[in-house]
Design a protein around this motif. Structure first.
Motif, PDB file in Angstrom:
ATOM      1  N   ARG A  81       3.005   6.667  -9.268  1.00  0.00           N
ATOM      2  CA  ARG A  81       2.071   6.306  -8.361  1.00  0.00           C
ATOM      3  C   ARG A  81       0.608   6.479  -8.992  1.00  0.00           C
ATOM      4  NH1 ARG A  81      -0.942   7.915  -3.983  1.00  0.00           N
ATOM      5  NH2 ARG A  81      -1.337   6.191  -2.595  1.00  0.00           N
ATOM      6  N   SER A  82       0.368   7.855  -9.341  1.00  0.00           N
ATOM      7  CA  SER A  82      -1.127   7.913  -9.807  1.00  0.00           C
ATOM      8  C   SER A  82      -1.328   7.095 -10.976  1.00  0.00           C
ATOM      9  CB  SER A  82      -1.085   9.430  -9.991  1.00  0.00           C
ATOM     10  OG  SER A  82      -0.351   9.974 -11.101  1.00  0.00           O
TER      11      SER A  82
ATOM     12  N   THR B 181      -4.292   4.348 -11.439  1.00  0.00           N
ATOM     13  CA  THR B 181      -5.292   4.543 -12.532  1.00  0.00           C
ATOM     14  C   THR B 181      -5.175   3.360 -13.415  1.00  0.00           C
ATOM     15  OG1 THR B 181      -5.028   6.803 -12.420  1.00  0.00           O
ATOM     16  CG2 THR B 181      -6.204   6.066 -14.306  1.00  0.00           C
TER      17      THR B 181
ATOM     18  N   CYS C  67      -4.790  -2.291  -7.893  1.00  0.00           N
ATOM     19  CA  CYS C  67      -5.161  -0.747  -7.494  1.00  0.00           C
ATOM     20  C   CYS C  67      -5.175  -0.339  -6.245  1.00  0.00           C
ATOM     21  CB  CYS C  67      -6.713  -0.534  -8.439  1.00  0.00           C
ATOM     22  SG  CYS C  67      -7.230   1.137  -7.816  1.00  0.00           S
TER      23      CYS C  67
ATOM     24  N   TRP D 282      -2.581   1.780  -4.059  1.00  0.00           N
ATOM     25  CA  TRP D 282      -2.616   2.983  -3.312  1.00  0.00           C
ATOM     26  C   TRP D 282      -2.242   2.985  -1.938  1.00  0.00           C
ATOM     27  CZ3 TRP D 282      -6.016   3.290   0.945  1.00  0.00           C
ATOM     28  CH2 TRP D 282      -6.353   4.446   1.339  1.00  0.00           C
TER      29      TRP D 282
ATOM     30  N   GLU E 229       5.513   7.901  -4.400  1.00  0.00           N
ATOM     31  CA  GLU E 229       6.211   8.325  -5.394  1.00  0.00           C
ATOM     32  C   GLU E 229       7.489   8.601  -5.008  1.00  0.00           C
ATOM     33  OE1 GLU E 229       6.349   9.420  -9.194  1.00  0.00           O
ATOM     34  OE2 GLU E 229       4.276   9.234  -8.250  1.00  0.00           O
TER      35      GLU E 229
END
Length: 405
Positions: free
Chosen positions: A82-83, A87, A183, A187, A192
């Motif tokens: 996910r992160s 990004t 993005c 979010w 995850e």
């Protein structure tokens, strides 16, 4: 299979459509520049290398992806999906829109190479998430839908790019702001995943040492993906030259004659979905799409008029529509959760290395055969031989499995 996160979330439409839209960003990076190429060349007409640099920068991100994707896969497994997806989408927006403020052609080319870094992370993350969120028929459904939606998104992007290019020479780069939208969607909707049976409070950051990396399987699908990708891009990169060899030189006429055959890439995605429902295994599907690609390229290589050319395109595009979902689904069958990111990083690297090597191999074949159509015949032979080889392997394996029961 995986369990959902600590709140027992299950992947649904929001996750699926976010992944589909995110997966379109690397395609957008190429198709959005097609209408803009002549305007960019005209703007930099005083640069003696403009005629070479501008077309080359269209596919420049692919070269970076081929080298970065394997490293991206490691980080996806190490730090989570996910992160990195969030990004990468944001960085894609910033780097993709950079040419709006750049005035030097070489600087724009460098920005295109840098764009390949977030693209590699995006592709690796979303292909990994497809394997994490779904299994079996649901996974096949989303892979098929991804390839059905792609052509429509590409057509819309080309129309928008043409409109923006008419306003100003570099206005089409504004389309890359779509990265910021992805993005935000990522979010909001992407969570995850974690492997089945893991402790709910644990975040799904992998521990690769617990499970051996499947080197043999990865090497197998990597080589097949490299070959398939090289064949996949033969027509995409060189098709216009063949149209010229059979006497169709008008860009508008080529576009008109190619419109309907190009839609058969959707038929290929549907065929992938149907063969999965009918119980055809990955080796049968690989045999099928390599056969379609090979026969289609053979028809194109022997075409004497637009009728045979469009017939060849119909067959070739059907195979192309099957290729990507088949290869991704097959690759994921080798990969445990702990190594899915690295494994899909290898797949992404091999696919884009195939994109890079395809024009080089076709150029050599063209020199040897004398015409681009001759080069297509060489590529066709490789595809057909590959289909026969995979088909024989599948047949022998099925007999051995039957005898072992």
């Amino acid at each position: 299979m995986i369990e959902t996160d600590p709140l027992s979330r299950k992947p649904g439409l929001a996750q699926g459509w976010t992944i589909i839209l995110a997966g379109f960003l690397p395609i957008l990076a190429i198709v959005s520049l097609f209408p803009a190429v002549p305007s960019i060349i005209a703007h930099f007409r005083l640069d003696p290398g403009a005629m070479t640099k501008v077309p080359a920068m269209v596919s420049a991100p692919g070269l970076t992806i081929a080298f970065v994707a394997m490293f991206a896969g490691y980080f996806v497994d190490r730090f989570g999906r996910r992160s990195l997806l969030i990004t990468a989408a944001a960085v894609y927006g910033f780097v993709g829109m950079a040419p709006l403020m750049l005035t030097d052609l070489d600087a724009i080319y460098v920005s295109r190479l840098l764009l390949g870094v977030p693209e590699a992370i995006l592709l690796t993350s979303i292909n990994t998430l497809i394997g994490d969120y779904w299994d079996g028929q649901p996974r096949r459904n989303w892979l098929a839908l991804q390839n059905m939606v792609g052509p429509f998104l590409a057509s819309g992007t080309i129309l928008l790019s043409g409109y923006l290019t008419g306003i100003y020479w570099n206005a089409s780069f504004a389309i890359y702001g779509m990265g910021f939208v992805i993005c935000l969607l990522s979010w909001a909707f992407i969570y995850e995943p974690r492997p089945f049976g893991s402790v709910p409070q644990q975040v799904a950051v992998s521990t690769p040492a617990q499970v051996a990396f499947p080197w043999k399987g990865v090497a197998t699908y990597g080589l097949v993906t490299l070959l398939s990708s090289a064949l996949y891009y033969v027509f995409i990169i060189n098709g216009a030259i063949v149209w010229g060899e059979i006497g169709v030189t008008s860009a508008q006429e080529v576009a008109n004659l190619s419109a309907i055959p190009s839609l058969f890439i959707i038929a290929g995605a549907v065929l992938y979905w149907l063969t999965g429902r009918w119980g055809m295994g990955p080796y049968g599907q690989i045999t099928l799409f390599l056969g379609f690609l090979g026969i289609g390229l053979l028809l194109i290589g022997n075409a004497h008029d637009w009728r045979w050319m469009t017939a060849g395109m119909i067959v070739q595009q059907t195979g192309a529509g099957m290729a990507i979902p088949v290869l991704i689904g097959w690759a994921q069958s080798f990969l445990p959760f702990e190594h899915r990111g690295r494994g899909m990083g290898v797949w992404t690297a091999c696919f884009f290395l195939g994109q890079f090597t395809s024009p080089l191999l076709i150029s050599l074949s063209r020199q040897a055969m004398g015409t681009m159509q001759g080069a297509f015949v060489v590529a066709a032979a490789i595809g057909i031989v590959g289909a026969v080889a995979v088909g024989l392997f599948a047949t022998v394996s099925n007999h051995q499995n039957a005898d072992g029961k």
